[in-house]
Design a protein around this motif. Structure first.
Motif, PDB file in Angstrom:
ATOM      1  N   MET A 179       8.801   2.548   1.253  1.00  0.00           N
ATOM      2  CA  MET A 179       8.645   1.318   2.026  1.00  0.00           C
ATOM      3  C   MET A 179       9.970   0.905   2.670  1.00  0.00           C
ATOM      4  SD  MET A 179       5.513   1.008   1.462  1.00  0.00           S
ATOM      5  CE  MET A 179       5.136  -0.560   2.197  1.00  0.00           C
TER       6      MET A 179
ATOM      7  N   ASP B  17      -3.058   2.605  -1.884  1.00  0.00           N
ATOM      8  CA  ASP B  17      -2.654   2.864  -0.509  1.00  0.00           C
ATOM      9  C   ASP B  17      -1.180   2.584  -0.270  1.00  0.00           C
ATOM     10  OD1 ASP B  17      -5.266   3.535  -0.032  1.00  0.00           O
ATOM     11  OD2 ASP B  17      -5.805   1.630   0.917  1.00  0.00           O
ATOM     12  N   TYR B  18      -0.629   1.561  -0.958  1.00  0.00           N
ATOM     13  CA  TYR B  18       0.765   1.194  -0.730  1.00  0.00           C
ATOM     14  C   TYR B  18       1.736   1.847  -1.703  1.00  0.00           C
ATOM     15  CZ  TYR B  18      -0.262  -2.234   2.875  1.00  0.00           C
ATOM     16  OH  TYR B  18      -0.645  -2.826   4.059  1.00  0.00           O
ATOM     17  N   ARG B  19       1.248   2.309  -2.833  1.00  0.00           N
ATOM     18  CA  ARG B  19       2.096   2.997  -3.814  1.00  0.00           C
ATOM     19  C   ARG B  19       1.405   4.282  -4.280  1.00  0.00           C
ATOM     20  NH1 ARG B  19       5.163  -0.245  -2.082  1.00  0.00           N
ATOM     21  NH2 ARG B  19       6.520  -1.703  -3.218  1.00  0.00           N
ATOM     22  N   PRO B  20       1.079   5.186  -3.347  1.00  0.00           N
ATOM     23  CA  PRO B  20       0.285   6.365  -3.723  1.00  0.00           C
ATOM     24  C   PRO B  20       0.987   7.288  -4.720  1.00  0.00           C
ATOM     25  CG  PRO B  20       1.146   6.594  -1.493  1.00  0.00           C
ATOM     26  CD  PRO B  20       1.416   5.181  -1.916  1.00  0.00           C
TER      27      PRO B  20
ATOM     28  N   GLY C 292      -0.473  11.412  -0.152  1.00  0.00           N
ATOM     29  CA  GLY C 292      -0.619   9.970   0.066  1.00  0.00           C
ATOM     30  C   GLY C 292       0.694   9.324   0.470  1.00  0.00           C
ATOM     31  N   ASP C 293       1.807   9.796  -0.102  1.00  0.00           N
ATOM     32  CA  ASP C 293       3.110   9.248   0.244  1.00  0.00           C
ATOM     33  C   ASP C 293       3.449   9.523   1.709  1.00  0.00           C
ATOM     34  OD1 ASP C 293       5.588   7.934  -0.694  1.00  0.00           O
ATOM     35  OD2 ASP C 293       6.509   9.857  -0.198  1.00  0.00           O
TER      36      ASP C 293
ATOM     37  N   ASP D 279       1.330   7.260   3.749  1.00  0.00           N
ATOM     38  CA  ASP D 279       1.839   5.902   3.635  1.00  0.00           C
ATOM     39  C   ASP D 279       2.956   5.652   4.645  1.00  0.00           C
ATOM     40  OD1 ASP D 279       2.265   3.301   2.294  1.00  0.00           O
ATOM     41  OD2 ASP D 279       4.134   4.202   1.620  1.00  0.00           O
ATOM     42  N   ARG D 280       3.807   6.623   4.844  1.00  0.00           N
ATOM     43  CA  ARG D 280       4.885   6.482   5.828  1.00  0.00           C
ATOM     44  C   ARG D 280       4.308   6.337   7.234  1.00  0.00           C
ATOM     45  NH1 ARG D 280      10.065   7.776   4.207  1.00  0.00           N
ATOM     46  NH2 ARG D 280      10.247   8.386   2.020  1.00  0.00           N
TER      47      ARG D 280
ATOM     48  N   ARG E 263       1.374   5.148   7.978  1.00  0.00           N
ATOM     49  CA  ARG E 263       0.748   3.846   8.076  1.00  0.00           C
ATOM     50  C   ARG E 263       1.792   2.754   8.309  1.00  0.00           C
ATOM     51  NH1 ARG E 263      -0.054   2.668   3.400  1.00  0.00           N
ATOM     52  NH2 ARG E 263       1.402   0.933   3.406  1.00  0.00           N
ATOM     53  N   MET E 264       2.966   2.862   7.677  1.00  0.00           N
ATOM     54  CA  MET E 264       4.020   1.876   7.872  1.00  0.00           C
ATOM     55  C   MET E 264       4.444   1.802   9.331  1.00  0.00           C
ATOM     56  SD  MET E 264       6.538   1.964   4.573  1.00  0.00           S
ATOM     57  CE  MET E 264       7.039   3.664   4.832  1.00  0.00           C
TER      58      MET E 264
END
Length: 341
Positions: free
Chosen positions: A1, A256-259, A318-319, A322-323, A325-326
Motif C-alpha cells: 500500500m 482484497d486489501y491484504r491478500p 493477489g498482491d 492489489d498493486r 487496483r491501487m
C-alpha cells in the motif's frame, strides 16, 4: 500500500481538498436512508442545524428505499431532496446513492444519520468539528468510547458491537470502539477515496477501506438512543444474519486489501501441520524401516503441503492485483476530484 501511504502523508502536510475555498463556501450534505419512517422523519429533518460554524450551505438528502407510506411526501414537505428506489435495496446501497449524489453536488462534507430518531441531529456540529478543523478525514459517532455514554441495549447487541470493533481494530492494527454506528461525517477526501462493494451494510467496510488507505479516523463520543422508538432495525433485526453477512463483507475487504497476509495466513495454517505429519512419517520409517501403518500421514502431509503452496501462490498473485487496483483507485480519485471544478 506504498502508493496510498505516500499520498496520505503528502496530503497531511497541505489543506484537504477544497480547503482553499473554505473561507468562501463549505457545503454540507446530510443524508438519511429511509424505509417507512413517516413517524419520525419530519422531526429529524427539522432538527438538522442550518447554522453550523465553518459551514455556509446545508442540504438534506433522503434516500427513500422503497417506502410504502408517506415518507417521501413528508420529506419533501420538510425541505429535503428525495431520491427514491422503487424497491428496498438495503442500507449499503442507500449509502452508495448518497455518496454519489454528494460528490456530484460538490459537497465538502457528507454526514449520514438515521431517519428513525436514534441520533440527535443537534449533535451534527460536534461530529463534523474534526473534519472542519482539519484534524480528521472521517469522523464517526462513538457509542462506546466514553463509558458514561454507553446506551441501554440488549446485552447480545452490546457484545456483538464490541466483538466487531475488536475484529476491525485487529485487521487495521488500530484501536476502535464503535465501527457500526451509522452517524458519521466524511470529508471530501474520504468521499472520493471510498470504493465499497457491500450492499447489505457499509459501516465496517468504510473503516477498513479508509484505514488501509492511511486516512485519519476520529471517534467522537455522542449520546445515542440504544433502541428505535418505532419499528425494528432492518439491518440488525436478525443478529445471526447480520453477523454472517457483515463478517463476509469484512473478510472480503481484508482479502482484497491484504491478500498476502490473508492467503499467507491460510498457507501457514496448512504447511505447519503438513511438516509435522511428514516429520512423523519419516521418523516412523527411520525407526522401523516400514511405511505402514502410517501411510496416511505421508499422503495427508503431502496434500496439505501442496494446498499450502497453492494458497501462498494465490497470495502472491493477489498482491500483484492489489498493486494494480491501487493505481486504478488513484486514477478514480483524481477523476472524481474534478467533479467539483
Amino acid at each position: 500500500m506504498f502508493f496510498f501511504e505516500c499520498r496520505a502523508k503528502a496530503r497531511a502536510n497541505r489543506p484537504w481538498y477544497g480547503a482553499e475555498d473554505a473561507a468562501n463556501t463549505m457545503k454540507l450534505v446530510v443524508s438519511m436512508p429511509a424505509l417507512n419512517e413517516e413517524k419520525t422523519i419530519t422531526k429529524v429533518i427539522e432538527g438538522i442545524p442550518r447554522d453550523i460554524p465553518g459551514i455556509t450551505e446545508v442540504h438534506v438528502l433522503v434516500v427513500n428505499d422503497g417506502s410504502t407510506d408517506s415518507t417521501a411526501a413528508l420529506s419533501t414537505a420538510a425541505g429535503a431532496t428525495v431520491l427514491s428506489n422503487p424497491q428496498p435495496r438495503g442500507v449499503g446501497a442507500a449509502f452508495h446513492t448518497a455518496l454519489g449524489w454528494a460528490i456530484a453536488q460538490g459537497a465538502d462534507l457528507l454526514v449520514t444519520i438515521d431517519s428513525d430518531g436514534q441520533f440527535n441531529p443537534a449533535d451534527i456540529p460536534t461530529l463534523a468539528a474534526p473534519i472542519i478543523n482539519g484534524s480528521a478525514d472521517f469522523a464517526t459517532a462513538s457509542r462506546f468510547k466514553d463509558p458514561a455514554l454507553i446506551p441501554v441495549m440488549p446485552p447480545i447487541k452490546l457484545w456483538g458491537n464490541r466483538m466487531m470493533s475488536r475484529l476491525v481494530s485487529r485487521l487495521t492494527e488500530g484501536k476502535f470502539y464503535d465501527v457500526s454506528c451509522g452517524m458519521r461525517c466524511y470529508s471530501r477526501r474520504a468521499m472520493l477515496s471510498l470504493n465499497l462493494l457491500g450492499k447489505f451494510t457499509y459501516t465496517q467496510e468504510v473503516f477498513l477501506n479508509l484505514a488501509f488507505k492511511g486516512l485519519r479516523i476520529a471517534e467522537v463520543p455522542i449520546p445515542v438512543r440504544g433502541e428505535r422508538e418505532f419499528g425494528k432495525s432492518r439491518v440488525a433485526s436478525n443478529l445471526w444474519q447480520y453477523a454472517t453477512k457483515t463478517s463476509g463483507i469484512i473478510f472480503r475487504c481484508y482479502r482484497d486489501y491484504r491478500p498476502l497476509r490473508f492467503f499467507g495466513g491460510v498457507a501457514f495454517g496448512l504447511i505447519v501441520p503438513a511438516v509435522l505429519l511428514e516429520g512423523f512419517f519419516v521418523g516412523h520409517y527411520m525407526l522401523t524401516g516400514a511405511f505402514s501403518p502410517h501411510k496416511w500421514a505421508g499422503f495427508t502431509g503431502a496434500g496439505l503441503f501442496v494446498l499450502g503452496l497453492m494458497m501462498l501462490y494465490m497470495g502472491l498473485i493477489g498482491d500483484m492485483l492489489d498493486r494494480h487496483r491501487m493505481y486504478l483507485e488513484e486514477v478514480l480519485y483524481h477523476a472524481r476530484a474534478r467533479s467539483k471544478d
